[in-house]
Design an enzyme around this catalytic site. Structure first.
Site, PDB file in Angstrom:
ATOM      1  N   VAL A  26       0.837  -1.199   0.000  1.00  0.00           N
ATOM      2  CA  VAL A  26       0.000   0.000   0.000  1.00  0.00           C
ATOM      3  C   VAL A  26       0.867   1.241   0.000  1.00  0.00           C
ATOM      4  O   VAL A  26       0.634   2.196  -0.768  1.00  0.00           O
ATOM      5  CB  VAL A  26      -0.954   0.001   1.208  1.00  0.00           C
ATOM      6  CG1 VAL A  26      -1.723   1.319   1.282  1.00  0.00           C
ATOM      7  CG2 VAL A  26      -1.921  -1.166   1.125  1.00  0.00           C
ATOM      8  N   PRO A  46      11.457   0.553   8.467  1.00  0.00           N
ATOM      9  CA  PRO A  46      12.630  -0.308   8.676  1.00  0.00           C
ATOM     10  C   PRO A  46      12.917  -1.196   7.472  1.00  0.00           C
ATOM     11  O   PRO A  46      14.073  -1.485   7.163  1.00  0.00           O
ATOM     12  CB  PRO A  46      12.245  -1.140   9.904  1.00  0.00           C
ATOM     13  CG  PRO A  46      11.159  -0.367  10.572  1.00  0.00           C
ATOM     14  CD  PRO A  46      10.418   0.323   9.480  1.00  0.00           C
ATOM     15  N   PRO A 173     -18.631  -0.203 -40.924  1.00  0.00           N
ATOM     16  CA  PRO A 173     -19.599  -0.410 -41.998  1.00  0.00           C
ATOM     17  C   PRO A 173     -21.000   0.134 -41.739  1.00  0.00           C
ATOM     18  O   PRO A 173     -21.852   0.061 -42.613  1.00  0.00           O
ATOM     19  CB  PRO A 173     -19.643  -1.935 -42.128  1.00  0.00           C
ATOM     20  CG  PRO A 173     -19.300  -2.432 -40.769  1.00  0.00           C
ATOM     21  CD  PRO A 173     -18.283  -1.463 -40.233  1.00  0.00           C
ATOM     22  N   ASP A 196     -20.149  11.734 -43.414  1.00  0.00           N
ATOM     23  CA  ASP A 196     -20.425  11.066 -44.677  1.00  0.00           C
ATOM     24  C   ASP A 196     -21.844  10.499 -44.676  1.00  0.00           C
ATOM     25  O   ASP A 196     -22.493  10.395 -43.627  1.00  0.00           O
ATOM     26  CB  ASP A 196     -19.442   9.914 -44.896  1.00  0.00           C
ATOM     27  CG  ASP A 196     -18.170  10.386 -45.606  1.00  0.00           C
ATOM     28  OD1 ASP A 196     -18.150  11.534 -46.071  1.00  0.00           O
ATOM     29  OD2 ASP A 196     -17.215   9.602 -45.684  1.00  0.00           O
ATOM     30  N   LYS A 218     -21.535  11.804 -50.202  1.00  0.00           N
ATOM     31  CA  LYS A 218     -21.580  11.663 -51.652  1.00  0.00           C
ATOM     32  C   LYS A 218     -22.457  10.475 -52.026  1.00  0.00           C
ATOM     33  O   LYS A 218     -22.541   9.491 -51.292  1.00  0.00           O
ATOM     34  CB  LYS A 218     -20.177  11.439 -52.226  1.00  0.00           C
ATOM     35  CG  LYS A 218     -19.152  12.505 -51.881  1.00  0.00           C
ATOM     36  CD  LYS A 218     -17.801  12.147 -52.485  1.00  0.00           C
ATOM     37  CE  LYS A 218     -16.744  13.191 -52.167  1.00  0.00           C
ATOM     38  NZ  LYS A 218     -16.344  13.169 -50.763  1.00  0.00           N
ATOM     39  N   GLY A 250     -16.395   2.945 -42.890  1.00  0.00           N
ATOM     40  CA  GLY A 250     -15.214   2.102 -43.109  1.00  0.00           C
ATOM     41  C   GLY A 250     -13.980   2.651 -42.454  1.00  0.00           C
ATOM     42  O   GLY A 250     -14.005   3.071 -41.293  1.00  0.00           O
ATOM     43  N   ASP A 251     -12.885   2.699 -43.208  1.00  0.00           N
ATOM     44  CA  ASP A 251     -11.599   3.175 -42.704  1.00  0.00           C
ATOM     45  C   ASP A 251     -11.183   4.407 -43.510  1.00  0.00           C
ATOM     46  O   ASP A 251     -11.315   4.412 -44.741  1.00  0.00           O
ATOM     47  CB  ASP A 251     -10.534   2.085 -42.847  1.00  0.00           C
ATOM     48  CG  ASP A 251      -9.196   2.512 -42.274  1.00  0.00           C
ATOM     49  OD1 ASP A 251      -8.894   2.129 -41.134  1.00  0.00           O
ATOM     50  OD2 ASP A 251      -8.455   3.237 -42.966  1.00  0.00           O
ATOM     51  N   THR A 279     -12.836  -1.656 -42.026  1.00  0.00           N
ATOM     52  CA  THR A 279     -13.133  -1.389 -43.422  1.00  0.00           C
ATOM     53  C   THR A 279     -14.230  -2.311 -43.951  1.00  0.00           C
ATOM     54  O   THR A 279     -14.258  -3.513 -43.652  1.00  0.00           O
ATOM     55  CB  THR A 279     -11.877  -1.528 -44.292  1.00  0.00           C
ATOM     56  OG1 THR A 279     -12.247  -1.389 -45.674  1.00  0.00           O
ATOM     57  CG2 THR A 279     -11.212  -2.879 -44.118  1.00  0.00           C
ATOM     58  N   MET A 325     -18.164  -0.012 -54.420  1.00  0.00           N
ATOM     59  CA  MET A 325     -18.866   0.980 -55.247  1.00  0.00           C
ATOM     60  C   MET A 325     -18.953   0.504 -56.690  1.00  0.00           C
ATOM     61  O   MET A 325     -18.800   1.273 -57.636  1.00  0.00           O
ATOM     62  CB  MET A 325     -18.154   2.338 -55.164  1.00  0.00           C
ATOM     63  CG  MET A 325     -18.107   2.909 -53.759  1.00  0.00           C
ATOM     64  SD  MET A 325     -17.122   4.413 -53.607  1.00  0.00           S
ATOM     65  CE  MET A 325     -15.445   3.727 -53.640  1.00  0.00           C
TER      66      MET A 325
END
Length: 418
Positions: A26, A46, A173, A196, A218, A250-251, A279, A325
């Site tokens: 302690v 001591p 995702p 996004d 987009k 994703g990434d 991803t 895509m």
């Protein structure tokens, strides 16, 4: 001592003399904590633990190798006693009280003039919990609060002026449970979120009312905010002193233009952090029980975004192609692969809306998949997987499978079109 008798505060001990009486576990923990606070620590005991001896040998504290004396309290700003001997601890506590020096008595919390809380640090926030003198209870509560701050379940956002910064956060995702702990925490600290169309959109509903959300998502053929405009938004908001989170699906560094955004921030002396995400190229196929590599089927994979790039990847069923895509150009992509030598009976899986309630899987072959997708009305967001690994899916037609793979049962999607 009742909880109402406690007045919570914090001590600033930088450069101030502190006494620790005792040399066991302690006392060792308390001495290290006091050193972390910048105190000048003297230990009287001591016998001391190996840890205390190491600190003394390194010159980080002074160890007086002897029993305690009343005069040891002289000049101390704070005292911690943890000898394991209640009589000695009581004497130290009484001597400190006589000199009006705060003392923590580890042997008797009821008689102690001060308590040491359970402490955790998350970013620049320090959490200190007292729990009626019950240290294990205090530690459990501390850990729960720290975890809630780490995961963004409790607000960690600064309310006073601070230097602006940008965090490029990969949200995974789309399922809110697949964002990283670091990403969730930064989202909870944000003043501005540049979002996004994809990613964990439901998390935006959990933001404080005064957090601004700037939509820059987009869709195929429609980019309402061009990339140069997104870059400018990130820098302008950060230069106004805002903590900006660029929330992506994703990434950020996997076909997410995160590299361009990070470079633009650095060019304008804006602090930028990149938080990797799960991803979709790997996770969405997995949601349909399709691994991108599998022993005996595929040792490698390529991720591409258009049929023009397919000439650069191996046209073999044992090399997985992940097409992102790619729904709009699926017929051209399939033709390009066949032209490169890929057999028309090579399996293909399309996973729409991976991990979301409306997830759907369509399975066919390179020769048939374009007609199937058109008939089923397949649409983005979708991930297309081409190669023998599709045979592993529990929803692949029986003639795709071999005995070796018939027992594999990954997570089932909610809808299947064959």
């Amino acid at each position: 001592m009742a909880i109402q008798d406690i007045y919570p505060t914090a001590l600033r001990l930088l450069g101030r003399p502190v006494l620790v009486v005792g040399g066991g576990p302690v006392a060792t923990r308390r001495a290290k904590g006091l050193l972390d606070a910048g105190a000048r620590v003297t230990v009287v005991a001591p016998v001391a633990s190996a840890g205390l001896e190491e600190l003394a040998d390194a010159g980080l504290l002074i160890w007086e190798q002897r029993p305690y004396r009343t005069s040891d309290v002289d000049g101390a700003w704070f005292v911690q006693t943890a000898t394991g001997d209640s009589a000695v601890d009581a004497q130290v506590s009484a001597d400190a009280e006589a000199q009006r020096v705060w003392c923590v008595n580890a042997s008797d919390h009821e008689a102690s003039a001060a308590w040491t809380p359970a402490v955790a640090v998350v970013d620049d926030v320090q959490i200190a919990v007292n729990a009626g003198g019950d240290p294990r209870r205090a530690m459990a509560l501390r850990d729960a609060v720290a975890t809630a701050l780490e995961t963004g379940d409790l607000p960690l956002r600064r309310q006073r002026a601070h230097r602006g910064s940008v965090a490029l956060v990969g949200g995974g995702p789309g399922d809110t449970g697949l964002i990283t702990v670091r990403g969730r925490r930064l989202l909870g600290q944000a003043d501005v979120v540049v979002a996004d169309r994809l990613g964990p959109r439901d998390l935006l509903n959990e933001l404080a009312p005064d957090v601004r959300v700037i939509e820059v998502g987009k869709t195929p053929g429609h980019h309402p905010v061009p990339q140069a405009g997104i870059n400018r938004i990130l820098v302008d908001e950060a230069l106004q002193g805002h903590r900006v989170v660029r929330l992506k699906g994703g990434d950020p560094y996997v076909l997410g233009r995160g590299g361009e955004e990070a470079e633009f921030c650095r060019q304008h002396d804006v602090e930028v952090e990149v938080v990797s995400g799960v991803t979709s190229a790997i996770s969405v196929p997995a949601a349909a029980g399709i691994p991108v590599t599998h022993r005996g089927l595929a040792k490698g994979f390529s991720v591409v975004t258009g049929h023009e790039e397919l000439s650069e990847v191996p046209a073999r069923a044992d090399h997985t192609i992940v097409l992102l895509m790619g729904v709009g150009q699926l017929r051209e992509s399939a033709a390009a692969l066949v032209g490169a030598g890929l057999p028309q009976d090579t399996p293909v899986g399309i996973v729409e809306n991976g991990y979301l309630p409306n997830q759907r899987v369509t399975i066919g072959t390179v020769g048939s998949i374009a007609d199937q997708a058109e008939a089923a009305g397949v649409a983005n967001p979708a991930v297309i997987v081409i190669g023998d690994v599709v045979r592993v899916s529990p929803f692949a037609p029986s003639h795709f499978k071999t005995a070796d793979y018939s027992t594999i049962t990954p997570n089932r999607p909610r809808v299947l079109t064959k």
